[in-house]
Design an enzyme around this catalytic site. Structure first.
Site, PDB file in Angstrom:
ATOM      1  N   CYS A  24      77.426  37.058  30.870  1.00  0.00           N
ATOM      2  CA  CYS A  24      76.438  37.236  29.796  1.00  0.00           C
ATOM      3  C   CYS A  24      76.586  38.621  29.158  1.00  0.00           C
ATOM      4  O   CYS A  24      76.730  39.622  29.865  1.00  0.00           O
ATOM      5  CB  CYS A  24      75.027  37.058  30.360  1.00  0.00           C
ATOM      6  SG  CYS A  24      73.757  37.202  29.086  1.00  0.00           S
ATOM      7  N   CYS A  76      70.467  43.191  31.027  1.00  0.00           N
ATOM      8  CA  CYS A  76      69.245  43.117  31.844  1.00  0.00           C
ATOM      9  C   CYS A  76      69.580  43.703  33.221  1.00  0.00           C
ATOM     10  O   CYS A  76      70.435  43.160  33.937  1.00  0.00           O
ATOM     11  CB  CYS A  76      68.789  41.666  31.976  1.00  0.00           C
ATOM     12  SG  CYS A  76      68.750  40.811  30.380  1.00  0.00           S
ATOM     13  N   CYS A 131      69.893  41.570  36.501  1.00  0.00           N
ATOM     14  CA  CYS A 131      70.561  40.267  36.497  1.00  0.00           C
ATOM     15  C   CYS A 131      72.007  40.295  36.983  1.00  0.00           C
ATOM     16  O   CYS A 131      72.850  41.054  36.474  1.00  0.00           O
ATOM     17  CB  CYS A 131      70.506  39.665  35.093  1.00  0.00           C
ATOM     18  SG  CYS A 131      71.137  37.974  35.072  1.00  0.00           S
ATOM     19  N   CYS A 142      65.016  22.177  35.467  1.00  0.00           N
ATOM     20  CA  CYS A 142      65.204  23.285  34.524  1.00  0.00           C
ATOM     21  C   CYS A 142      66.677  23.678  34.447  1.00  0.00           C
ATOM     22  O   CYS A 142      67.298  23.988  35.467  1.00  0.00           O
ATOM     23  CB  CYS A 142      64.353  24.479  34.972  1.00  0.00           C
ATOM     24  SG  CYS A 142      64.540  25.897  33.876  1.00  0.00           S
ATOM     25  N   CYS A 160      63.168  21.113  31.266  1.00  0.00           N
ATOM     26  CA  CYS A 160      62.945  22.488  30.815  1.00  0.00           C
ATOM     27  C   CYS A 160      64.312  23.124  30.598  1.00  0.00           C
ATOM     28  O   CYS A 160      65.265  22.791  31.287  1.00  0.00           O
ATOM     29  CB  CYS A 160      62.171  23.229  31.901  1.00  0.00           C
ATOM     30  SG  CYS A 160      61.940  24.987  31.547  1.00  0.00           S
ATOM     31  N   CYS A 190      57.030  28.192  29.004  1.00  0.00           N
ATOM     32  CA  CYS A 190      57.070  28.690  30.368  1.00  0.00           C
ATOM     33  C   CYS A 190      57.448  30.160  30.231  1.00  0.00           C
ATOM     34  O   CYS A 190      58.557  30.474  29.783  1.00  0.00           O
ATOM     35  CB  CYS A 190      58.139  27.906  31.142  1.00  0.00           C
ATOM     36  SG  CYS A 190      58.464  28.582  32.786  1.00  0.00           S
ATOM     37  N   ARG A 193      53.973  29.734  38.877  1.00  0.00           N
ATOM     38  CA  ARG A 193      55.101  29.407  39.744  1.00  0.00           C
ATOM     39  C   ARG A 193      55.523  30.602  40.612  1.00  0.00           C
ATOM     40  O   ARG A 193      55.853  31.667  40.096  1.00  0.00           O
ATOM     41  CB  ARG A 193      56.298  28.911  38.910  1.00  0.00           C
ATOM     42  CG  ARG A 193      57.471  28.449  39.775  1.00  0.00           C
ATOM     43  CD  ARG A 193      58.557  27.715  38.984  1.00  0.00           C
ATOM     44  NE  ARG A 193      57.974  26.669  38.179  1.00  0.00           N
ATOM     45  CZ  ARG A 193      58.025  26.633  36.858  1.00  0.00           C
ATOM     46  NH1 ARG A 193      58.667  27.562  36.193  1.00  0.00           N
ATOM     47  NH2 ARG A 193      57.453  25.654  36.199  1.00  0.00           N
TER      48      ARG A 193
HETATM   49  N1  SAM Z   1      69.706  34.121  29.755  1.00  0.00           N
HETATM   50  C1  SAM Z   1      68.443  33.567  29.527  1.00  0.00           C
HETATM   51  C2  SAM Z   1      67.341  34.587  29.418  1.00  0.00           C
HETATM   52  O1  SAM Z   1      67.518  35.702  29.856  1.00  0.00           O
HETATM   53  O2  SAM Z   1      66.289  34.238  28.902  1.00  0.00           O
HETATM   54  C3  SAM Z   1      68.059  32.511  30.533  1.00  0.00           C
HETATM   55  C4  SAM Z   1      68.387  32.708  31.998  1.00  0.00           C
HETATM   56  S1  SAM Z   1      67.645  34.156  32.754  1.00  0.00           S
HETATM   57  C5  SAM Z   1      68.530  34.262  34.234  1.00  0.00           C
HETATM   58  C6  SAM Z   1      66.031  33.611  33.135  1.00  0.00           C
HETATM   59  C7  SAM Z   1      65.101  34.573  33.825  1.00  0.00           C
HETATM   60  O3  SAM Z   1      65.437  34.691  35.190  1.00  0.00           O
HETATM   61  C8  SAM Z   1      65.044  35.997  33.350  1.00  0.00           C
HETATM   62  O4  SAM Z   1      64.296  36.157  32.184  1.00  0.00           O
HETATM   63  C9  SAM Z   1      64.393  36.694  34.517  1.00  0.00           C
HETATM   64  O5  SAM Z   1      62.985  36.686  34.384  1.00  0.00           O
HETATM   65  C10 SAM Z   1      64.801  35.833  35.699  1.00  0.00           C
HETATM   66  N2  SAM Z   1      65.738  36.573  36.557  1.00  0.00           N
HETATM   67  C11 SAM Z   1      67.021  36.815  36.320  1.00  0.00           C
HETATM   68  N3  SAM Z   1      67.578  37.542  37.298  1.00  0.00           N
HETATM   69  C12 SAM Z   1      66.601  37.785  38.200  1.00  0.00           C
HETATM   70  C13 SAM Z   1      66.544  38.484  39.432  1.00  0.00           C
HETATM   71  N4  SAM Z   1      67.612  39.112  39.920  1.00  0.00           N
HETATM   72  N5  SAM Z   1      65.382  38.496  40.112  1.00  0.00           N
HETATM   73  C14 SAM Z   1      64.291  37.874  39.617  1.00  0.00           C
HETATM   74  N6  SAM Z   1      64.288  37.201  38.440  1.00  0.00           N
HETATM   75  C15 SAM Z   1      65.412  37.164  37.739  1.00  0.00           C
HETATM   76  C1  DTB Z   2      62.370  32.127  36.258  1.00  0.00           C
HETATM   77  O1  DTB Z   2      61.308  32.696  35.940  1.00  0.00           O
HETATM   78  N1  DTB Z   2      63.006  32.339  37.394  1.00  0.00           N
HETATM   79  C2  DTB Z   2      64.222  31.545  37.453  1.00  0.00           C
HETATM   80  C3  DTB Z   2      64.139  30.704  36.154  1.00  0.00           C
HETATM   81  N2  DTB Z   2      62.978  31.227  35.517  1.00  0.00           N
HETATM   82  C4  DTB Z   2      65.282  30.606  35.269  1.00  0.00           C
HETATM   83  C5  DTB Z   2      65.420  32.368  37.668  1.00  0.00           C
HETATM   84  C6  DTB Z   2      65.321  33.267  38.891  1.00  0.00           C
HETATM   85  C7  DTB Z   2      66.618  33.934  39.066  1.00  0.00           C
HETATM   86  C8  DTB Z   2      66.690  34.691  40.339  1.00  0.00           C
HETATM   87  C9  DTB Z   2      67.969  35.418  40.517  1.00  0.00           C
HETATM   88  C10 DTB Z   2      69.191  34.560  40.409  1.00  0.00           C
HETATM   89  O2  DTB Z   2      69.411  33.657  41.226  1.00  0.00           O
HETATM   90  O3  DTB Z   2      69.958  34.821  39.462  1.00  0.00           O
HETATM   91 FE1  SF4 Z   3      71.878  37.298  30.403  1.00  0.00          FE
HETATM   92 FE2  SF4 Z   3      70.822  37.532  32.808  1.00  0.00          FE
HETATM   93 FE3  SF4 Z   3      69.733  38.835  30.768  1.00  0.00          FE
HETATM   94 FE4  SF4 Z   3      69.546  36.114  30.881  1.00  0.00          FE
HETATM   95  S1  SF4 Z   3      68.653  37.587  32.288  1.00  0.00           S
HETATM   96  S2  SF4 Z   3      70.070  37.368  29.088  1.00  0.00           S
HETATM   97  S3  SF4 Z   3      71.525  35.643  31.866  1.00  0.00           S
HETATM   98  S4  SF4 Z   3      71.808  39.177  31.603  1.00  0.00           S
END
Ligand code: SAM
Ligand code: DTB
Ligand code: SF4
Length: 343
Positions: free
Chosen positions: A76, A80, A83, A120, A152, A212, A284
């Protein structure tokens, strides 16, 4: 005797007050001070009130089981800092281009067989583009809907036109988290603005999708930041129908890998406050369950959480999640049963 009687009256009044709070109409004008006052209440008082609200608005013995599938993993362009899927960090994850529709539908069937009511699909995209990959997502949405699951998606930023296409394909909800407060946002993400998050949520709403949206705790934010984030959600014209509360999953290679583990009571307070200020929403208990005992998760359910991510893959997106077997045992032990579809 007199004392016992007096005590009963006091308890009666306290109960009446709580019932008044819990049967009030939804509010959309919360102040930061009010939210902080709730969040900082003595713990047992807070949990008791949240549980009362939960019992008033929901069947408190039901938990929504949502199965999460990463349909496109890693690579990506966003930054963030929490992430594991951001291309710029050196994490150990396996990058995977968009899965085939057949693979996704096989996972969805399995999820349904395992008792999930919601599915989802997540993609590590900054935004949706009008290309063939999006056409494939549309096919997946149609297919999952036909299987009989509430669908979702979480695909990053979205225009209203794209949201309409998803809605027409049968999408039920769009996940787009605020992640943190507006004030703390640029400490965590620099490649997009908080307002763009709000923009996408509005596009989903305008297209008639349910929303959501929640966030993450453990990013280094203050309690006031947490409440500012909840306030943004709670003061939306319509509350998000579901509010995921994630504890940071610390991924090796990301800037936040060494952050301290989120304290259980912080998670409980966050869930309880979300439950009280958005009483009709599903709250959730999202990332972080694997690091919690069954007892700790029970506190979260008591505080008003009524949805979890679960599935046979035993992962969220790139981090581990409890197994479906362990979750079944937990639900059984706590007397909780899987919720049927809400639509
Ligand atoms: N890329 C898209 C976005 O950022 O909206 C969709 C997927 S993203 C992984 C969805 C959500 O997962 C993020 O907005 C964040 O709230 C959650 N998330 C991602 N990495 C995480 C982590 N290491 N721990 C907890 N929540 C996480
Ligand atoms: C949300 O609030 N939590 C989920 C889903 N929406 C997409 C993602 C959690 C990701 C946790 C870290 C990972 O496995 O990447
Ligand atoms: Fe990309 Fe992760 Fe940020 Fe979603 S949360 S936009 S997958 S870097």
């Amino acid at each position: 005797m007199k004392d016992i009687f007096a005590c009963k009256i006091i308890n009666g009044n306290a109960m009446k007050e709580i019932n008044e709070i819990s049967t009030k109409e939804l509010r959309h004008n919360w102040t930061k001070e009010e939210l902080l006052e709730i969040y900082e209440r003595p713990l047992l008082e807070l949990v008791y009130e949240a549980a009362t609200v939960h019992h008033t608005w929901h069947k408190a013995n039901e938990v929504q089981l949502s199965t999460l599938l990463s349909v496109k993993t890693g690579g990506c362009p966003e930054d963030c800092s929490y992430c594991g899927q951001a291309a710029r960090y050196h994490t150990d994850i396996q990058v995977q281009s968009l899965l085939s529709t057949a693979t996704v539908l096989a996972h969805a069937r399995q999820a349904k067989d395992n008792g999930a009511s919601r599915f989802c699909m997540a993609a590590a995209w900054r935004e949706v583009r009008d290309n063939r990959d999006f056409d494939r997502i549309i096919e997946m949405v149609k297919g999952v809907n036909e299987i009989g699951l509430e669908v979702c998606c979480t695909l990053g930023m979205l225009t209203e036109q794209q949201a309409i296409r998803l809605k027409e394909a049968g999408l039920h909800a769009y996940n787009h988290n605020l992640d943190t407060s507006e004030e703390y946002y640029e400490e965590i993400i620099s490649t997009r603005k908080f307002d763009q998050r709000i923009g996408t949520i509005n596009h989903a709403r305008q297209a008639g999708l349910t929303v959501c949206s929640g966030g993450i705790i453990g990013l280094g934010e203050t309690h006031a930041d947490r409440m500012a984030m909840l306030r943004t959600l709670a003061n939306m014209e319509q509350h998000p129908e579901s509010v995921p509360i994630n504890a940071l999953a610390r991924v090796k290679g990301t800037p936040l890998e060494n952050n301290p583990k989120v304290a259980l009571w912080d998670m409980v307070r966050m869930i309880a406050t979300a439950r009280i200020v958005m009483p009709a929403s599903m709250v959730r208990l999202s990332a972080g369950r694997l690091e919690m005992t069954e007892t700790e998760q029970a506190w979260c359910f008591m505080a008003g959480a009524n949805s979890i991510f679960t599935g046979e893959r035993e992962t969220l997106l790139v981090t581990p999640n409890p197994s479906i077997v362990d979750d079944r045992i937990m639900l059984e032990n706590l007397g909780l049963k899987p919720m049927k579809r809400t639509n």
